[in-house]
Design a protein around this motif. Sequence first.
Motif, PDB file in Angstrom:
ATOM      1  N   PHE A 282      45.769  16.855  79.898  1.00  0.00           N
ATOM      2  CA  PHE A 282      47.150  16.912  79.185  1.00  0.00           C
ATOM      3  C   PHE A 282      47.372  15.850  78.026  1.00  0.00           C
ATOM      4  O   PHE A 282      46.496  14.955  77.851  1.00  0.00           O
ATOM      5  N   VAL A 283      48.417  16.252  77.103  1.00  0.00           N
ATOM      6  CA  VAL A 283      48.848  15.456  76.217  1.00  0.00           C
ATOM      7  C   VAL A 283      49.065  13.956  76.709  1.00  0.00           C
ATOM      8  O   VAL A 283      48.426  13.186  75.913  1.00  0.00           O
ATOM      9  N   THR A 284      49.423  13.773  77.682  1.00  0.00           N
ATOM     10  CA  THR A 284      49.769  12.057  78.276  1.00  0.00           C
ATOM     11  C   THR A 284      48.453  11.622  78.625  1.00  0.00           C
ATOM     12  O   THR A 284      48.428  10.344  78.546  1.00  0.00           O
ATOM     13  N   ASP A 285      47.508  12.266  78.722  1.00  0.00           N
ATOM     14  CA  ASP A 285      46.016  11.662  79.070  1.00  0.00           C
ATOM     15  C   ASP A 285      45.443  10.875  77.834  1.00  0.00           C
ATOM     16  O   ASP A 285      44.365  10.158  77.841  1.00  0.00           O
ATOM     17  N   HIS A 286      45.920  11.211  76.518  1.00  0.00           N
ATOM     18  CA  HIS A 286      45.320  11.014  75.341  1.00  0.00           C
ATOM     19  C   HIS A 286      46.197  10.259  74.359  1.00  0.00           C
ATOM     20  O   HIS A 286      45.831   9.838  73.461  1.00  0.00           O
ATOM     21  N   LEU A 287      47.367  10.137  74.801  1.00  0.00           N
ATOM     22  CA  LEU A 287      48.448   9.389  74.017  1.00  0.00           C
ATOM     23  C   LEU A 287      48.497   8.072  74.262  1.00  0.00           C
ATOM     24  O   LEU A 287      48.631   7.526  75.394  1.00  0.00           O
ATOM     25  N   ALA A 288      47.943   7.138  73.445  1.00  0.00           N
ATOM     26  CA  ALA A 288      48.039   5.621  73.443  1.00  0.00           C
ATOM     27  C   ALA A 288      49.096   5.063  72.813  1.00  0.00           C
ATOM     28  O   ALA A 288      49.785   5.694  71.868  1.00  0.00           O
ATOM     29  N   ALA A 289      49.539   3.528  73.210  1.00  0.00           N
ATOM     30  CA  ALA A 289      50.683   3.164  72.596  1.00  0.00           C
ATOM     31  C   ALA A 289      50.399   3.027  70.962  1.00  0.00           C
ATOM     32  O   ALA A 289      51.117   2.920  70.064  1.00  0.00           O
ATOM     33  N   ASP A 290      48.982   2.747  70.459  1.00  0.00           N
ATOM     34  CA  ASP A 290      48.586   2.777  69.061  1.00  0.00           C
ATOM     35  C   ASP A 290      49.315   4.014  68.285  1.00  0.00           C
ATOM     36  O   ASP A 290      49.217   4.108  66.950  1.00  0.00           O
ATOM     37  N   ASP A 291      49.126   5.160  69.067  1.00  0.00           N
ATOM     38  CA  ASP A 291      49.663   6.559  68.473  1.00  0.00           C
ATOM     39  C   ASP A 291      51.093   6.385  68.062  1.00  0.00           C
ATOM     40  O   ASP A 291      51.409   7.495  67.238  1.00  0.00           O
ATOM     41  N   LEU A 292      51.828   5.522  68.761  1.00  0.00           N
ATOM     42  CA  LEU A 292      53.331   5.469  68.288  1.00  0.00           C
ATOM     43  C   LEU A 292      53.516   4.483  67.185  1.00  0.00           C
ATOM     44  O   LEU A 292      54.717   4.248  66.829  1.00  0.00           O
ATOM     45  N   ALA A 293      52.561   3.939  66.557  1.00  0.00           N
ATOM     46  CA  ALA A 293      52.769   2.981  65.396  1.00  0.00           C
ATOM     47  C   ALA A 293      53.705   1.938  65.794  1.00  0.00           C
ATOM     48  O   ALA A 293      54.679   1.705  64.933  1.00  0.00           O
ATOM     49  N   GLY A 294      53.811   1.632  66.888  1.00  0.00           N
ATOM     50  CA  GLY A 294      54.742   0.462  67.445  1.00  0.00           C
ATOM     51  C   GLY A 294      55.997   0.823  67.333  1.00  0.00           C
ATOM     52  O   GLY A 294      56.920   0.046  67.116  1.00  0.00           O
ATOM     53  N   GLY A 295      56.424   2.022  67.540  1.00  0.00           N
ATOM     54  CA  GLY A 295      57.676   2.585  67.647  1.00  0.00           C
ATOM     55  C   GLY A 295      58.019   3.241  66.183  1.00  0.00           C
ATOM     56  O   GLY A 295      59.183   3.696  66.097  1.00  0.00           O
ATOM     57  N   ASP A 296      57.218   2.965  64.984  1.00  0.00           N
ATOM     58  CA  ASP A 296      57.882   3.478  63.672  1.00  0.00           C
ATOM     59  C   ASP A 296      57.246   4.747  63.394  1.00  0.00           C
ATOM     60  O   ASP A 296      56.385   4.916  62.541  1.00  0.00           O
ATOM     61  N   CYS A 297      57.557   5.510  64.240  1.00  0.00           N
ATOM     62  CA  CYS A 297      56.999   7.015  64.035  1.00  0.00           C
ATOM     63  C   CYS A 297      58.101   7.922  64.557  1.00  0.00           C
ATOM     64  O   CYS A 297      59.223   7.741  65.298  1.00  0.00           O
ATOM     65  N   ASP A 298      58.176   9.300  64.100  1.00  0.00           N
ATOM     66  CA  ASP A 298      58.883  10.450  64.530  1.00  0.00           C
ATOM     67  C   ASP A 298      58.003  11.171  65.491  1.00  0.00           C
ATOM     68  O   ASP A 298      57.001  11.585  65.134  1.00  0.00           O
ATOM     69  N   VAL A 299      58.535  11.441  66.814  1.00  0.00           N
ATOM     70  CA  VAL A 299      58.071  12.408  67.689  1.00  0.00           C
ATOM     71  C   VAL A 299      58.835  13.753  67.529  1.00  0.00           C
ATOM     72  O   VAL A 299      59.770  13.680  67.943  1.00  0.00           O
ATOM     73  N   TYR A 300      57.927  14.773  67.513  1.00  0.00           N
ATOM     74  CA  TYR A 300      58.403  16.305  67.801  1.00  0.00           C
ATOM     75  C   TYR A 300      57.602  17.082  68.571  1.00  0.00           C
ATOM     76  O   TYR A 300      56.293  16.625  68.691  1.00  0.00           O
ATOM     77  N   LEU A 301      58.216  17.488  69.704  1.00  0.00           N
ATOM     78  CA  LEU A 301      57.648  17.881  70.789  1.00  0.00           C
ATOM     79  C   LEU A 301      58.349  19.543  71.114  1.00  0.00           C
ATOM     80  O   LEU A 301      59.411  19.557  71.070  1.00  0.00           O
ATOM     81  N   CYS A 302      57.477  20.350  71.099  1.00  0.00           N
ATOM     82  CA  CYS A 302      57.880  21.875  71.270  1.00  0.00           C
ATOM     83  C   CYS A 302      56.828  22.497  72.340  1.00  0.00           C
ATOM     84  O   CYS A 302      55.691  22.455  72.587  1.00  0.00           O
ATOM     85  N   GLY A 303      57.462  22.660  73.998  1.00  0.00           N
ATOM     86  CA  GLY A 303      56.550  22.874  74.790  1.00  0.00           C
ATOM     87  C   GLY A 303      57.599  23.319  76.142  1.00  0.00           C
ATOM     88  O   GLY A 303      58.635  22.972  76.177  1.00  0.00           O
ATOM     89  N   PRO A 304      57.117  23.560  77.214  1.00  0.00           N
ATOM     90  CA  PRO A 304      57.477  23.814  78.534  1.00  0.00           C
ATOM     91  C   PRO A 304      58.199  22.669  78.964  1.00  0.00           C
ATOM     92  O   PRO A 304      57.834  21.345  78.730  1.00  0.00           O
ATOM     93  N   PRO A 305      59.278  22.633  79.889  1.00  0.00           N
ATOM     94  CA  PRO A 305      60.119  21.463  80.314  1.00  0.00           C
ATOM     95  C   PRO A 305      59.242  20.397  80.994  1.00  0.00           C
ATOM     96  O   PRO A 305      59.367  19.272  80.715  1.00  0.00           O
TER      97      PRO A 305
END
Length: 340
Positions: A282-305
């Motif tokens: 799943f996506v959460t298996d591959h998302l690390a803290a570095d992917d969030l740029a220390g929080g300086d990012c915008d996240v968009y998600l479209c998917g099932p609940p």
Amino acid sequence: MTTYNIALNFEDGVTRVIQCDDDEKVTDAAFRQKINLPMDCRDGVCGTCKCFAEKGEYELEFYMDESMSDEEAEQGYVLTCQMIPESDCVLRVPASSAICKTAPEAVEGEVLGVDLLSATSFGLRVKLAKPIGFLPGQYVNVTVPGTGKHRSYSFSSAPGADEATFLIRNLPGGVMSSYLGERAQPGDAVTVTGPMGAFYLRPVERAQLWLAGGTGLAPFLSMLEQVAETGSDHPITLYYAVTRAADLVELERVQRLADRIGNVTVITILAADDDAHERKGFVTDHLAADDLAGGDCDVYLCGPPPMVDAVRAHFGKLGVEPANFYFEKFNPTEAGKEAA
């Protein structure tokens, strides 16, 4: 004379796009197009017409401190009775479309074709009687010919075109799926009503992390089309998660747009154990803290609940919160959408 497109996003999720001349105030343009934005004084005194400008350049004429403070103006608030656009703009209106005496626009169209993209998804192409103004990521209600029913789908096409495309999950026994798979013919009449939804691309001012689950890729296709036109100085990472390799539809189009933009990374993930792929789970298996740029990012998600809930919980585990988290949940039973 220059004319600008002003998207009015009402608090009930309805969006209407109006045209405003370069020497015209937004309130006047709205009234001219039969949309009654909240207003009492028209002189920058009462503050009744205060909205938030999410995007665009503009000039503000006179306003009193009692109606809007300088601090609010610096934050992006505007008085539409004193706002003269200098570019296309997006305004968040703190009132419902009903109060403003407007509603989603119904546009007639006809089916151009249906593409079976995989065993689990269709591509629907519709010729519109006129282009629909929408923000990339928004959805419309599409009637299902011969049923008296409609279903909600995000545009996968670019805004402003008179041909709209949609990426639709093939649900056995579903009202739209049955039509697309069994009865659809070029020339069938459909009605497209909208646009609607709070899930749309905001100005790209920092790193972007886009998460698509299955046919949740649709709004991101529209967003990519938009960014391909406007360009972006910030990196975009698109995670595209599906069950099986055969469900990875529209990848050629995604990559073509990514190459055109130049700073887009596309990552695909498969959930099925019996399909070989570089990234599984799943996506959460591959998302690390570095992917969030220390929080300086915008996240968009479209998917099932469950995907939305899992990603939100994952941010908590990582101990990093993005600057903005926009999401749209879609129900696999065709029952509707929820955006935030």
